[in-house]
Design a protein around this motif. Structure first.
Motif, PDB file in Angstrom:
ATOM      1  N   THR A  55      83.490  59.219 -15.732  1.00 46.36           N
ATOM      2  CA  THR A  55      83.636  58.747 -17.181  1.00 46.36           C
ATOM      3  C   THR A  55      82.310  58.458 -17.484  1.00 46.36           C
ATOM      4  OG1 THR A  55      84.809  57.247 -18.528  1.00 46.36           O
ATOM      5  CG2 THR A  55      84.004  56.319 -16.502  1.00 46.36           C
ATOM      6  N   THR A  56      82.021  58.342 -18.868  1.00 47.30           N
ATOM      7  CA  THR A  56      80.714  57.751 -19.331  1.00 47.30           C
ATOM      8  C   THR A  56      80.769  56.449 -20.115  1.00 47.30           C
ATOM      9  OG1 THR A  56      80.127  60.229 -19.326  1.00 47.30           O
ATOM     10  CG2 THR A  56      78.743  58.551 -20.585  1.00 47.30           C
ATOM     11  N   LEU A  57      79.999  55.656 -19.773  1.00 48.62           N
ATOM     12  CA  LEU A  57      80.092  54.197 -20.656  1.00 48.62           C
ATOM     13  C   LEU A  57      78.787  54.183 -21.400  1.00 48.62           C
ATOM     14  CD1 LEU A  57      81.346  52.104 -17.584  1.00 48.62           C
ATOM     15  CD2 LEU A  57      82.636  53.071 -19.343  1.00 48.62           C
ATOM     16  N   TYR A  58      78.957  53.924 -22.771  1.00 49.31           N
ATOM     17  CA  TYR A  58      77.865  53.549 -23.537  1.00 49.31           C
ATOM     18  C   TYR A  58      77.677  51.868 -23.980  1.00 49.31           C
ATOM     19  CZ  TYR A  58      78.539  58.579 -24.248  1.00 49.31           C
ATOM     20  OH  TYR A  58      78.316  59.853 -24.244  1.00 49.31           O
ATOM     21  N   GLY A  59      76.428  51.470 -23.768  1.00 49.25           N
ATOM     22  CA  GLY A  59      76.243  50.221 -24.107  1.00 49.25           C
ATOM     23  C   GLY A  59      75.075  50.062 -24.965  1.00 49.25           C
ATOM     24  N   VAL A  60      75.136  49.444 -26.275  1.00 46.53           N
ATOM     25  CA  VAL A  60      74.006  49.312 -27.168  1.00 46.53           C
ATOM     26  C   VAL A  60      73.779  47.933 -27.669  1.00 46.53           C
ATOM     27  CG1 VAL A  60      73.413  49.917 -29.770  1.00 46.53           C
ATOM     28  CG2 VAL A  60      74.812  51.611 -28.305  1.00 46.53           C
ATOM     29  N   PHE A  61      72.596  47.518 -27.451  1.00 49.50           N
ATOM     30  CA  PHE A  61      72.083  46.145 -27.845  1.00 49.50           C
ATOM     31  C   PHE A  61      71.035  46.172 -28.884  1.00 49.50           C
ATOM     32  CE2 PHE A  61      69.517  42.179 -27.829  1.00 49.50           C
ATOM     33  CZ  PHE A  61      70.516  41.178 -27.333  1.00 49.50           C
ATOM     34  N   ASN A  62      71.549  45.620 -30.378  1.00 47.06           N
ATOM     35  CA  ASN A  62      70.618  45.754 -31.394  1.00 47.06           C
ATOM     36  C   ASN A  62      69.847  44.535 -31.537  1.00 47.06           C
ATOM     37  OD1 ASN A  62      71.656  48.259 -32.247  1.00 47.06           O
ATOM     38  ND2 ASN A  62      73.488  47.321 -33.001  1.00 47.06           N
ATOM     39  N   PHE A  63      68.687  44.446 -31.991  1.00 46.85           N
ATOM     40  CA  PHE A  63      67.666  43.282 -32.316  1.00 46.85           C
ATOM     41  C   PHE A  63      67.698  43.182 -33.874  1.00 46.85           C
ATOM     42  CE2 PHE A  63      66.575  44.979 -28.141  1.00 46.85           C
ATOM     43  CZ  PHE A  63      66.246  43.761 -27.473  1.00 46.85           C
ATOM     44  N   LYS A  64      66.855  41.944 -34.026  1.00 46.29           N
ATOM     45  CA  LYS A  64      66.984  41.807 -35.266  1.00 46.29           C
ATOM     46  C   LYS A  64      65.835  42.780 -36.115  1.00 46.29           C
ATOM     47  CE  LYS A  64      67.460  36.739 -34.889  1.00 46.29           C
ATOM     48  NZ  LYS A  64      66.743  35.351 -34.899  1.00 46.29           N
ATOM     49  N   ASP A 105      63.112  42.521 -37.955  1.00 49.54           N
ATOM     50  CA  ASP A 105      61.760  42.212 -37.901  1.00 49.54           C
ATOM     51  C   ASP A 105      61.158  42.494 -36.454  1.00 49.54           C
ATOM     52  OD1 ASP A 105      63.183  40.047 -36.861  1.00 49.54           O
ATOM     53  OD2 ASP A 105      61.755  38.565 -37.522  1.00 49.54           O
ATOM     54  N   LYS A 106      61.908  42.801 -35.655  1.00 51.01           N
ATOM     55  CA  LYS A 106      61.389  42.996 -34.427  1.00 51.01           C
ATOM     56  C   LYS A 106      60.972  44.252 -34.032  1.00 51.01           C
ATOM     57  CE  LYS A 106      62.768  39.216 -32.883  1.00 51.01           C
ATOM     58  NZ  LYS A 106      61.718  37.979 -32.394  1.00 51.01           N
ATOM     59  N   LYS A 107      59.936  44.605 -33.146  1.00 52.45           N
ATOM     60  CA  LYS A 107      59.420  45.967 -32.892  1.00 52.45           C
ATOM     61  C   LYS A 107      60.529  46.652 -32.438  1.00 52.45           C
ATOM     62  CE  LYS A 107      56.288  48.802 -31.757  1.00 52.45           C
ATOM     63  NZ  LYS A 107      55.435  49.851 -32.810  1.00 52.45           N
ATOM     64  N   ILE A 108      61.216  46.442 -31.313  1.00 49.96           N
ATOM     65  CA  ILE A 108      62.253  47.056 -30.695  1.00 49.96           C
ATOM     66  C   ILE A 108      63.449  46.760 -31.518  1.00 49.96           C
ATOM     67  CG2 ILE A 108      63.648  47.542 -28.788  1.00 49.96           C
ATOM     68  CD1 ILE A 108      61.336  46.484 -26.955  1.00 49.96           C
ATOM     69  N   GLN A 109      64.273  47.927 -32.043  1.00 51.01           N
ATOM     70  CA  GLN A 109      65.215  47.693 -32.838  1.00 51.01           C
ATOM     71  C   GLN A 109      66.650  47.779 -32.337  1.00 51.01           C
ATOM     72  OE1 GLN A 109      65.246  47.172 -36.687  1.00 51.01           O
ATOM     73  NE2 GLN A 109      63.573  46.386 -35.760  1.00 51.01           N
ATOM     74  N   SER A 110      66.757  48.595 -31.016  1.00 47.73           N
ATOM     75  CA  SER A 110      68.011  48.613 -30.175  1.00 47.73           C
ATOM     76  C   SER A 110      67.518  49.148 -29.239  1.00 47.73           C
ATOM     77  CB  SER A 110      68.964  49.470 -31.130  1.00 47.73           C
ATOM     78  OG  SER A 110      68.607  50.822 -31.308  1.00 47.73           O
ATOM     79  N   ILE A 111      68.500  49.030 -28.030  1.00 48.07           N
ATOM     80  CA  ILE A 111      68.357  49.630 -26.678  1.00 48.07           C
ATOM     81  C   ILE A 111      69.681  50.231 -26.336  1.00 48.07           C
ATOM     82  CG2 ILE A 111      68.098  49.248 -24.364  1.00 48.07           C
ATOM     83  CD1 ILE A 111      65.949  47.107 -25.073  1.00 48.07           C
ATOM     84  N   ARG A 112      69.784  51.460 -26.047  1.00 47.80           N
ATOM     85  CA  ARG A 112      71.124  51.814 -25.651  1.00 47.80           C
ATOM     86  C   ARG A 112      70.883  52.212 -23.844  1.00 47.80           C
ATOM     87  NH1 ARG A 112      73.649  57.938 -27.557  1.00 47.80           N
ATOM     88  NH2 ARG A 112      71.966  58.536 -26.358  1.00 47.80           N
ATOM     89  N   HIS A 113      72.191  52.112 -23.655  1.00 47.94           N
ATOM     90  CA  HIS A 113      72.441  52.185 -21.918  1.00 47.94           C
ATOM     91  C   HIS A 113      73.444  53.332 -21.619  1.00 47.94           C
ATOM     92  CE1 HIS A 113      73.131  50.337 -17.688  1.00 47.94           C
ATOM     93  NE2 HIS A 113      72.555  51.447 -17.513  1.00 47.94           N
ATOM     94  N   VAL A 114      73.399  54.288 -21.103  1.00 46.23           N
ATOM     95  CA  VAL A 114      74.330  55.323 -20.690  1.00 46.23           C
ATOM     96  C   VAL A 114      74.561  55.460 -19.335  1.00 46.23           C
ATOM     97  CG1 VAL A 114      75.068  57.714 -21.229  1.00 46.23           C
ATOM     98  CG2 VAL A 114      73.432  56.632 -22.898  1.00 46.23           C
ATOM     99  N   VAL A 115      75.777  55.228 -18.903  1.00 46.52           N
ATOM    100  CA  VAL A 115      76.093  55.189 -17.629  1.00 46.52           C
ATOM    101  C   VAL A 115      77.268  56.246 -17.255  1.00 46.52           C
ATOM    102  CG1 VAL A 115      77.031  53.828 -15.759  1.00 46.52           C
ATOM    103  CG2 VAL A 115      75.661  52.717 -17.236  1.00 46.52           C
ATOM    104  N   ASN A 116      76.922  57.260 -16.306  1.00 47.41           N
ATOM    105  CA  ASN A 116      77.795  58.370 -15.970  1.00 47.41           C
ATOM    106  C   ASN A 116      78.145  57.748 -14.646  1.00 47.41           C
ATOM    107  OD1 ASN A 116      78.305  61.094 -14.537  1.00 47.41           O
ATOM    108  ND2 ASN A 116      79.024  61.059 -16.729  1.00 47.41           N
TER     109      ASN A 116
END
Length: 876
Positions: A534-543, A545-556
């Motif tokens: 299976t494949t799992l998706y995880g997304v963490f969003n920032f504010k 005004d931040k340089k990094i807007q989001s990080i996505r983690h994909v686990v197979n």
């Protein structure tokens, strides 16, 4: 009477008088003839009232044009054209400043005109058929096809010819006087030329010249020939191959690559070449190319050398022979899409590339493996389709002299069949997805060495066998997010050779040799397997005004299970010592495809694949879209758990990942192995977790890091992109082509070739184009706590273009483990327009040598060169 006839004909245009006058003249002529017969004899009756027709002045239509003026002189039957004159008549195209066409003589004369400053402009351009000449002036006769040409200029197969005077005898023969032959672009002021006093010139075929000598920068040299032959044919031609003359450090003077070239047909040629050294060494080569349109193409080469070292009668005298065979063949897929044949053969003595006198190519010297493959495959398209393949392979290590061959290998594969579903329909559920295949493989393998093959034959110790496999599988989804696979595999192995071990011999106090039983035998085995992923998706969003807007983690995640029963029926026992101890063995243990398992196996495999990505704000404020970057590319973990094992059930965990940096321009490949079990004082794994002995959770047993990147000047935008996934190594070494004496081509020169050809050196006024290629490799081993570095080396190669025509390249490396510099080579190239000058220097090491070359670029005059070398003294 004739005078009156001509006068009357001046008025024959009057319709009312013409018939009367004609009748009157006819009667008068008849009466006069009766009275004076002699007059009648002088005028034949058939032509008494006719005038003989003149030949036409022109034989074809004329197309003409001039920017200045055109004048037709009817009295002298001449046509004058001035300024940008063009004349098209029959198969002749003539353009010039001034053209004069004489209708009476069918001759045309063309020449230059003067501009306001008195300089000559608009020289003639004369084209007839496929031949084109650019003289100062020309005189041509359309009827006889002869011409006289002054200061003619023509181009023939890359060679420019300028002659002070040229006589065109016919369409195929020219005679030249005081001619210059060169490959320089500027034929009026060439860097070099061959001056020919007199010559016979046959366009597109040849030139036969008298006394000729070489001029460099208009300075005559003492290099001359009493006569010369210049082939200029567009097609290949049979003829001699001029040898290279030189001197070898160990073997004296030599003649290399001399021989004869045969053109047997448009699709087949053969070259026979040989080398001879004054110490008695010699060699010969046969090279062949063949081609058939829409069918196939290929080449064949065989090289043999007899090498003599030292002086006969002295202790250092030795005699050896080496050879190399190469064959390349490819079949055009259009000839038969269901049938394919290809060959890539490279085999010979292991020392060939190290010892060959006619091989100084660096890449060949560094290569220590020879691989060959010849294969034929046939596809039977009817359902179920079957692909049949017959091949032969060869692998040879030139360092260890080991040779592995498969002569031959037969494989057959049948396409996947779904017995419970329509052939082209959609397959749903467990039943419809059930499928099976069939594959067969038969091999005759040879594992030997150079010496054994030479003494005992090619097939000594060969083993043969055949394996049949039938895999069965199905798949379906569970809860929409889980993919479940279920299957099994049945194998049957055939062999023509088994072994029988004998019990311990008390009298000999040793184990006797085993017996080899020749004859057909077989064994079969099977296994089962299942898998869930299976494949799992995880997304963490920032504010915002931040340089990094989001990080996505994909686990197979993938979990697999395999089960193999025990096939102990194929095992026997034999006594191994005087105490009666026994050991199990199977008669199939020397087979090609392994032995049947005598232990039940049941294991679970676990694999995790991770990808970590981020979306960041672009540095350019005008860009509204977020920029995607990879933080980790394929961070993978894999391990295995053996359910049926009595101990050490967990296998080591293998970790691999790729870290992209510098905006994904540099990829660092990292791999490591971690063992959960501890080791004893002897360095062997024990059934105790490492953490239970006070250590960390995992013990790192091996690791590897490698990376590679090419740094280049900003002006170098045209160079070829590097392969980031390539194995690190010294891949920019450039050797010398023995046939031409020039550096081999390199896609990453660090110079924009388009700018070079245009002669645009503006870039060099501020920046010098360069490129630096770095490759690093590191391996670490710690299975027994030895903490040993297996390899730690840095390879580098650099290219610098000091000017558009000066290039310098350096390749070297450093071995941090052995604390030494690896193979090093320095190359200098100078583009001399029509000439090339190359210097290659290996300052130290086994291949310590230098090579100098200067020669004409054009292949037509490739023998016009000078080269000097100093090869390695292999006695040292």
């Amino acid at each position: 009477m004739m005078k009156s006839l001509s006068k009357i004909r001046q008025y024959s245009g009057i319709p009312s008088l013409a018939p009367i006058l004609s009748a009157f003249l006819a009667i008068s002529s008849f009466v006069s003839a009766q009275q004076n017969p002699s007059v009648t004899d002088s005028i034949p009756p058939a032509v008494q009232d006719s005038v003989q027709e003149k030949e036409p002045l022109l034989l074809d239509k004329i197309k003409r044009h001039a920017n200045g003026y055109m004048i037709i002189d009817r009295k002298d039957n001449k046509l004058f054209m001035y300024d940008g004159a063009e004349l098209y008549y029959q198969d002749v195209e003539l353009k010039s400043g001034i053209i004069v066409l004489d209708y009476k003589t069918n001759e045309v004369t063309a020449g230059r005109i003067k501009d306001s400053l008195g300089a000559f402009i608009q020289p003639p351009s004369f084209k007839q058929g496929g031949d084109e000449v650019f003289p100062d002036s020309i005189r041509f006769n359309f009827k006889t096809k002869k011409a006289i040409i002054w200061n003619s200029r023509s181009e023939q197969q890359g060679m420019n010819v300028k002659a002070a005077a040229t006589k065109k005898q016919n369409d195929s023969v020219y005679y030249l006087r005081n001619a210059k032959i060169t490959t320089a672009e500027n034929v009026d002021d060439p860097e070099y030329y061959i001056r020919v006093r007199t010559a016979k010139f046959v366009p597109q075929r040849k030139m036969i010249a008298g006394l000729s000598n070489l001029y460099i920068a208009d300075v005559p040299t003492p290099l001359f020939l009493p006569f010369a032959y210049f082939p200029m044919t567009q097609k290949r031609a049979t003829g001699f191959l001029f040898p290279t003359i030189g001197e070898n450090f160990n073997r004296g003077y030599f003649l290399q690559n001399g021989g004869y070239y045969f053109v047997l047909s448009d699709n087949l040629d053969v070259a026979l070449m040989g080398d001879y050294y004054t110490n008695g060494s010699y060699g010969f080569r046969l090279e062949n190319n063949y081609y058939k349109r829409y069918k196939y193409r290929g080449s064949f080469a065989f090289r043999y050398e007899n090498l003599i070292n030292g002086e006969r009668g002295l202790p250092d005298y030795s005699l050896s022979t080496i050879f190399n065979l190469r064959w390349s063949h490819s079949k055009d897929s259009k000839s038969n899409p269901n049938s394919r044949f290809s060959a890539s053969v490279n085999l010979g003595t292991s020392s060939y590339f190290r010892e060959s006198l006619n091989q100084i190519n660096t890449n060949n010297f560094l290569n220590n493996t020879l691989n060959s493959s010849v294969s034929y495959s046939k596809t039977f398209p009817k359902y179920p389709s079957v692909n049949l393949s017959l091949s032969a392979t060869h692998s040879q290590n030139t360092q260890t002299k080991s040779v592995n061959m498969t002569l031959p290998s037969l494989t057959a594969n049948m396409e996947r069949i779904y017995p419970f579903a329509k052939r082209n329909g959609i397959k749903k559920g467990v039943l419809q997805n059930i499928n099976f295949q069939y594959s067969m493989r038969g091999d005759n393998r040879i594992n030997s060495t150079d010496d054994i093959i030479a003494s005992k034959g090619l097939f000594y110790g060969a083993k043969s066998g055949m394996k049949h496999s039938i895999p069965i599988a199905t798949n379906f989804k569970i809860a929409k997010h889980f993919n479940f696979t279920l299957g099994g595999n049945y194998d049957e192995v055939w062999t023509n050779e088994t072994v029988k071990k004998k019990d311990f011999d008390i009298a000999l106090d040793a184990l006797p040799d085993q017996d080899t039983i020749r004859g057909f035998d077989r064994f079969s085995q099977y296994n089962f397997n299942a898998g869930l992923n299976t494949t799992l998706y995880g997304v963490f969003n920032f504010k915002d005004d931040k340089k990094i807007q989001s990080i996505r983690h994909v686990v197979n995640a993938n979990v697999s299970y395999s089960n193999s029963p025990s096939f102990e029926q194929y095992y026997d026992e034999y006594i191994i010592d005087a105490n009666g101890n026994t050991r199990e063995y199977t008669r199939f243990e020397s087979g090609l495809y392994g032995s049947p398992g005598n232990r039940k196996s049941s294991s679970i495999g676990i694999t995790l694949r991770n990808t970590l990505e981020a979306k960041v704000v672009d540095k350019d404020s005008t860009v509204t879209e977020l920029k995607k970057i990879k933080l980790l590319n394929n961070l993978n973990f894999s391990t295995n758990y053996n359910i049926t094992a009595d101990s050490l059930r967990w296998s080591p965990v293998r970790m691999t990942t790729v870290i992209p940096i510098l905006d994904d321009k540099l990829n660092i490949n990292i791999g490591a192995t971690f063992d959960p079990y501890a080791i004893n004082d002897d360095g062997k794994r024990v059934n105790t977790f490492n953490i239970d002995k006070g250590g960390p959770l995992f013990r790192m047993t091996s690791a590897n890091i490698n990376w590679g990147h090419t740094f280049k000047s900003k002006g170098n935008t045209e160079s070829k992109k590097e392969n980031r996934n390539a194995i690190p190594g010294l891949d920019n070494n450039r050797g010398i082509d023995e046939q031409t004496g020039r550096f081999e081509s390199n896609d990453d020169e660090g110079v924009n070739e388009k700018q070079e050809k245009k002669g645009n050196s503006e870039f060099y006024t501020t920046k010098i184009p360069w490129s630096l290629n770095l490759r690093h490799s590191f391996t670490y081993s710690n299975q027994r706590q030895q903490r040993e570095i297996g390899n730690n080396s840095l390879m580098a190669s650099a290219n610098v273009s000091l000017t558009p025509k000066w290039k310098i390249n350096v390749s070297s490396g450093y071995d941090f483990k052995n604390k030494g510099v690896t193979f090093t080579n320095l190359g200098i190239n100078r583009d001399l327009d029509s000439w090339d000058m190359n210097i290659s220097w290996t300052p130290f090491g086994y291949r310590q040598s230098w090579y100098f070359f200067i020669g004409v670029k054009s292949g037509m005059l490739r023998d016009l060169k000078y080269d000097k070398r100093r090869e390695t003294d292999k006695r040292l």
